[in-house]
Write a protein that holds these residues in place. Sequence first.
Motif, PDB file in Angstrom:
ATOM      1  N   ALA A  83       0.928  -1.285  -0.156  1.00  0.00           N
ATOM      2  CA  ALA A  83      -0.108   0.065  -0.027  1.00  0.00           C
ATOM      3  C   ALA A  83       0.824   1.330   0.029  1.00  0.00           C
ATOM      4  CB  ALA A  83      -0.737  -0.104   1.034  1.00  0.00           C
ATOM      5  N   VAL A  84       2.093   1.368   0.881  1.00  0.00           N
ATOM      6  CA  VAL A  84       2.852   2.354   0.873  1.00  0.00           C
ATOM      7  C   VAL A  84       3.397   2.804  -0.499  1.00  0.00           C
ATOM      8  CG1 VAL A  84       4.880   3.547   1.866  1.00  0.00           C
ATOM      9  CG2 VAL A  84       3.323   2.146   3.255  1.00  0.00           C
ATOM     10  N   SER A  85       3.867   1.730  -1.070  1.00  0.00           N
ATOM     11  CA  SER A  85       4.423   1.707  -2.510  1.00  0.00           C
ATOM     12  C   SER A  85       3.442   2.282  -3.449  1.00  0.00           C
ATOM     13  CB  SER A  85       4.987   0.475  -3.126  1.00  0.00           C
ATOM     14  OG  SER A  85       5.575  -0.156  -2.017  1.00  0.00           O
ATOM     15  N   SER A  86       2.126   2.067  -3.406  1.00  0.00           N
ATOM     16  CA  SER A  86       1.093   2.404  -4.248  1.00  0.00           C
ATOM     17  C   SER A  86       0.891   4.089  -4.221  1.00  0.00           C
ATOM     18  CB  SER A  86       0.011   1.604  -4.167  1.00  0.00           C
ATOM     19  OG  SER A  86       0.019   0.174  -4.348  1.00  0.00           O
ATOM     20  N   LEU A  87       0.859   4.311  -2.674  1.00  0.00           N
ATOM     21  CA  LEU A  87       0.729   5.646  -2.326  1.00  0.00           C
ATOM     22  C   LEU A  87       1.842   6.542  -2.960  1.00  0.00           C
ATOM     23  CD1 LEU A  87      -0.711   7.886  -0.691  1.00  0.00           C
ATOM     24  CD2 LEU A  87       0.567   7.490   1.246  1.00  0.00           C
ATOM     25  N   ALA A  88       3.231   6.009  -2.982  1.00  0.00           N
ATOM     26  CA  ALA A  88       4.384   6.590  -3.328  1.00  0.00           C
ATOM     27  C   ALA A  88       4.100   6.838  -4.688  1.00  0.00           C
ATOM     28  CB  ALA A  88       5.533   5.818  -2.839  1.00  0.00           C
ATOM     29  N   ARG A  89       3.724   5.922  -5.317  1.00  0.00           N
ATOM     30  CA  ARG A  89       3.505   5.770  -6.877  1.00  0.00           C
ATOM     31  C   ARG A  89       2.582   6.747  -7.234  1.00  0.00           C
ATOM     32  NH1 ARG A  89       5.131   0.797  -6.821  1.00  0.00           N
ATOM     33  NH2 ARG A  89       2.912  -0.389  -6.770  1.00  0.00           N
ATOM     34  N   TYR A  90       1.358   7.011  -6.364  1.00  0.00           N
ATOM     35  CA  TYR A  90       0.253   8.187  -6.604  1.00  0.00           C
ATOM     36  C   TYR A  90       0.900   9.230  -6.367  1.00  0.00           C
ATOM     37  CZ  TYR A  90      -3.806  10.501  -6.277  1.00  0.00           C
ATOM     38  OH  TYR A  90      -4.591  11.686  -6.429  1.00  0.00           O
ATOM     39  N   VAL A  91       1.744   9.508  -5.551  1.00  0.00           N
ATOM     40  CA  VAL A  91       2.321  10.988  -5.420  1.00  0.00           C
ATOM     41  C   VAL A  91       3.293  11.242  -6.400  1.00  0.00           C
ATOM     42  CG1 VAL A  91       3.728  12.471  -3.717  1.00  0.00           C
ATOM     43  CG2 VAL A  91       1.772  10.638  -2.826  1.00  0.00           C
TER      44      VAL A  91
END
Lengths: 1219, 311
Positions: B69-77
Amino acid sequence: MSVMLTKFESKSNRVKGLAFHPTQPLLAAALHNGSVQLWNYRMGVLVDRFEEHEGPVRGVAIHPSRPLLATGGDDYKIKVWDIRPQNRRCLFTLHGHLDYVRTVQFHHEMPWIISASDDQTIRIWNSTSRQCIAVLTGHSHYVMSAQFHPKEDLVVSASMDQTVRVWDISGLRKTSPQTGGPGGGPGNGPPGATNFETFDSFSMVKHVLEGHDRGVNYAVFHPTLPLIISAADDRVIKVWRMSETKAWEVDSCRGHFNNVSSALFHPKQELIVSCGEDKTVRVWDLGKRTAIQTFRREHDRFWVLAAHPNLNLFAAGHDSGLIVFKLERERPAFSVHQDTLYYVRDKYVRAYDFANGSDLGLLSVRKFGSPYVPPRTLSFNPAERAVLLTINSDNGIYELTTVPQSSQGDVKDSSVDGKRGNGQSGIFVARNRFAILNKASQLIEVRDLANSVVKTIKPPVQTNEIFYGGTACLILSSTTSVVLYDIQQQKTIAEINSPPVKYVVWSADGGLVALMSKHTITVANKNFAQHSLIHETIRIKSGAWDDSGVFIYSTLNHVKYCLPQGDNGVICTLDNPVYLTRVKGKTIYCLDRSARPRTITFDPTEYRFKLALLRNNHEEMLYIIRTSNLLGQSIIAYLQQKGFPEIALNFVQDVNTRFELAIECGNLDVAFENAKTISRPECWERLAQQALKQGNHKIVEKAYQQTKNFDKLSFLYLAVGSTDKLLKMQKIADARGDPMSRFHNALYAGDVQTRISVLRDVGLHPLAYLTAKTNGLDDLAAEILEAAGLTESDIDDVPNYGVTSLKPPPVVTRTTDLIWPAVQRAESFFDRALVNGVLEGGTEPAYVNGDAAAAGAHNALDAWAREEELHDEIDPAEEGWELDADADEFETPVGEEAAEEDEELGAGAAPGPSETELWVRNSPLAVDHVAAGSFETAMQLLNKQFGVVNFVPLKPLFLSIYRSSHVYLTPLASLPPIALHIRRNPSESSPSRVLPVAARSLQSIRAELLEGYKAVSGNKLADAQTTFKSVLQALLLVALTSDDEAKQWREHVTAARNYLLGVTIELEKRRIAEQEPDNTKRILELAAYFTQCELQPPHLQIALRSAMIVFAKANNHAHSARFAKRLIELKPDPKIVAQARQRIAAGDRNPRNSVDIDYDEFTPFEICAITYTPIYRGSPVVHCPYTNAAYQPQFNGKLDPLSDLTEIGASAAGLPAAW
Amino acid sequence: MESSELYHVKQQFILGAHKPLSQLPLPAEGSPDYVPTLLYKARSLIALNDPKTALEILPEDTENVALKAVSSLARYVVENDSAAKEAALEELRDLSVEIEGDDAEGSPREKALVRVLAGTAFARAGEVEEALETLGTETEDLEAVAVIVQIYLSINRSDLAKKQFERSKRWAEDDLLLQLIESNIGLVTGKDSFSNSQSFYTEQLANPSMSSPHLLTARGVTRLLRNEIQEAKSDLEEALEQQKGDAEALAAYVVAGGLGALKKDETEENWSRLASEHPTHPLVIDVNSKAQEFDQLLEKFPVPPSALVSV
């Protein structure tokens, strides 16, 4: 002592016992005929009757906290009753006394009943166990009364044995906590005499009071002091004092000339009230033991007296009934000025602040009039801070006193500097005049503040009371009319017939007045030209105006409202009467009967709605519909009755009602929708009728179809020329097999064939034949003939009719697809609103109720007080802007918003109103709208308030103010930051009061102004010019919070404008001096005008010195000398003084001007800020709506070059008062 | 129970001390603290707007839902174009669905974190409803409550925010995060003159175990709201000194300047610095759009000719 005010009287058999209900307006009366009556003395109705005693009932008592009644009668019985209407009955009967029971009483906390009897005993009964728990013996004759002490364990009794006895019953409490005394209850049967000793062991005689020469009828304790009062057949009332160890006679009250039946202490004042068989009720001073007043009756001997435990209310029973009376008026004298109520309580003038609830004693009026009588009226003079009081005692006197600003330390006594005189009614009529009515001589004296008569008026009618009547007018109240009287011209302006007017209340703006009589209110406008009357069956007590022009009044048991056109209704019910002083928003301020300020919160929705309806204020109506649950038959009926069915339609959900309303207001669409839902034939019929009236045949058609009304349907089709539909009808008729219908349709459609076949089918051959024949259908005719079994020859006698020309009328205009054109029904405001679905959109209309009305006069009297307040030219035209601001918000496209909401309703989180919206809503100041980011409304406000049209210079200000009002913070990682909005009132979190931070304060602008001054002194005129311009811009966008600030603000604007003008003139002078040095005349003029710019002394000195020198150089010595003189008046440096004196001397030597200039310093003038020429007083002039700078009239409508902001001569509302 | 190191890391994270966290050395890979610390570190990096570094330290082939999830958030940002952003959101949606399953991997704490991160991303994307649904308004995870509260506050529903807060008070004891939530609500509603926020930040600043310029900024903002302009100015100056160029502190400093803490030209200078260095700061965007709006509005008010011309 004024009069004894009779509140209620009843006629009945002789009344021997009386008891007040402690909380409700009920009075129990025990009658000699055996009945016990329960009266509601406020409404004047007999509530109940208890008739189980045999023979006279003498004792009666009501329980202090429970709905219980105790009675004792000549049938030796004591009965206890439940008096609740739903289960009224005799709960139980106490048997035991062996002779008449004289009095009964409940104990204030224990479940005890005490009774006195002719059997020489006093008994105490436990009402829980219903047993006798004590028998007090010792009296040697009838015991006429026995009463518990209100706090201690004592009993006082009076007896025919000429003694009063005090008994200690503390033993009773100790030994018998729960049940009856030792030996069990004699409650079930007559007790044996043997029990007496047992009972006696725990109750003992404490004092025996001897002194009366005859039997004593009544004795009672003082509620707080160690005093006893007794009333006896020796016609004397005795007051006794007692200590722990002894009791002694203090004094006697002599005056009754027959047996005294009863005597009571006044529960609150130092008074004694007594009554006797001499047919009088008397009032005595407890301290002096002197008679104060006597109330006489012709034929009725008084037998009993009762005092209400809490209120100033007494009751007396006599031979033919009872009376309830008051000893003094309870209506406190009061007067309202702005946010303060001035009133009298306990003979002190007090000030109650509506805003913060502070309540201060200001002035003692103890020495004014009789000590027992409160002042009757109070009139307040805000200009002089003086009060004028009147009182009824001593035949009516008045007193004029100044009120100290605040009450520090000892409260002043009015006798110190009060000015008094005789008069029954008195009020202020102007800031330094008051009027006093002398009823006996029928003269009204107008007096000045030194109390000397300046004018005497003979009123045109027999006047009982005078009231304030607006500027220089009086309202005179006579027995049959009320007169508006002009003091100056000494003439009657108008007269209205009315019962005697007792109180007069003016509306806040002085436009309306309510004239209140005992049972009527006349609402009139200020010159009595229009008026309406309200009649009440119950006594009207007081009233106050809501600031929206609704009169709120109180009766004995209701608070009601009255709309200007006379509609009235109930707001709430009251337990006890109150005296309304002020209505503000949802709060009624009032004084209760002990003159304590109270507030009542109420729901004004109903009358506001009605008022909005009356005034066609649709926004407010919509808002109310949206936000309140104002449903119900009453409001619908009201709307219908007032002819607004279309509005009622918006309230109603019920289909039947909706249908009725829709029919009534001709809204066919709604009616049709509802008819579909209801689907009853009569509905369709009514719809068809209504639609026919309007010519909407489509709806008619649908209605007929629904009711299967084929005949009418066919005819309708014929009428509108719808042939194809007629054919269809024909088919239907065929299917139905209804020959009549078939025939009709064939006739309508002009279908001869069908017509003939119908006739043939029903066997009407002759008709069929003729029809065929006349239509030229000979073959068919022959066929018919044949079918009928006849031949041509058989019908020879039938004349030949020839060919008929009958056929259906041709369709001239096909209306099948047209609906009769009706005048487009104006789409009502509500339809639109409902379609738009403005759920949130209904912004709260600006109720100018109390809050905003600071500007409106609270009292017409204020008019002259306000003259003092020098409001400059700040015109608080709030209403103008507020309505507009609302309108703007209202028009915002709410559609989208609503759509969004729908989407988000699922998550239960529709966005709320943002802080910036609140700011916009809460403030009329442009700066607050700017801070909220609502630039458009801000611009509109500036435009309306100050006539600003050029906003370009304001852009940096707008942006920096907006930028400085919002700050962002990210408290949680990675989430978007929260936008925070900085408020100027951080301690305020109520959404209706929050306001944005003040980016620029008045102080900081003042600092800038001072900088400008400095630049002037330093001769940096170009800088100064820029600075003053920027000051003027900044002043447009500053948040003000008080009248003081507004005043300062106006001073700053004026100063900046004067300096800007002065500096501009001086710059122009320099330009001319440089570019056209020969134009001396103009240079001199400009120098002279510069001195007239109302600069401050140091700068004026510069201007004057410069002018003095320039003029001297130009050999205009006379003018130069004038400037020098003005300069000296400013007391400049000695050096400059010397210089000036030289100029004066030069002027004296040579008083001439060589250059003739346009400058007349002796006529006041303003300077046109474009042409720099004087505009002398009286010449035409236009002004800048913001700075008030003057211009020649030809510049009207142009952009003001001085500030670069406004349109010259534009109308402007001025600064709104937002605080 | 968390180890004391982890507890400290969490405190720092809550109080916005992202800088030190982002430089924190990770514990050994086998340690039970490894994953949680890594999560905080990565989240701090994202908060500092450095999602690239976060992606670097995050293992790509993990099965741990929270890390994913953190990776996804990072990618989103990190992503700029909307399709890629949408893809990242889609990953988070999948993860949120995945953890609902009974056989889903991961501890309850990690599942909650997935929701928090997904909710954060949805809120950033403006999907308020979805964010609230994912977080679940009945949740008993305080971080989720914090996010919910902030979302409510951002749509001006402080009433609902308060309800959430009152609800969580019952079970969250007096957690630091709960105090922060209370403070956030206070900032928006202005209850009791912002006293909750004021005392919260003052107290945390006095906490010797931690120092964070974010706290100084936050107190500065609070003081601004309390109209204590000079005090706010000194807080913000200190914050700027500790963390040069911090957009939030600078923006607040501009506001303080505009309210009279600084001279006009100084404020304007700061403003132009903020506008040029942080063109995406909401204040900058907002003010710029307002400037445009102003220019458009000018058309509505025709300016009459100047009177000077007609002389």
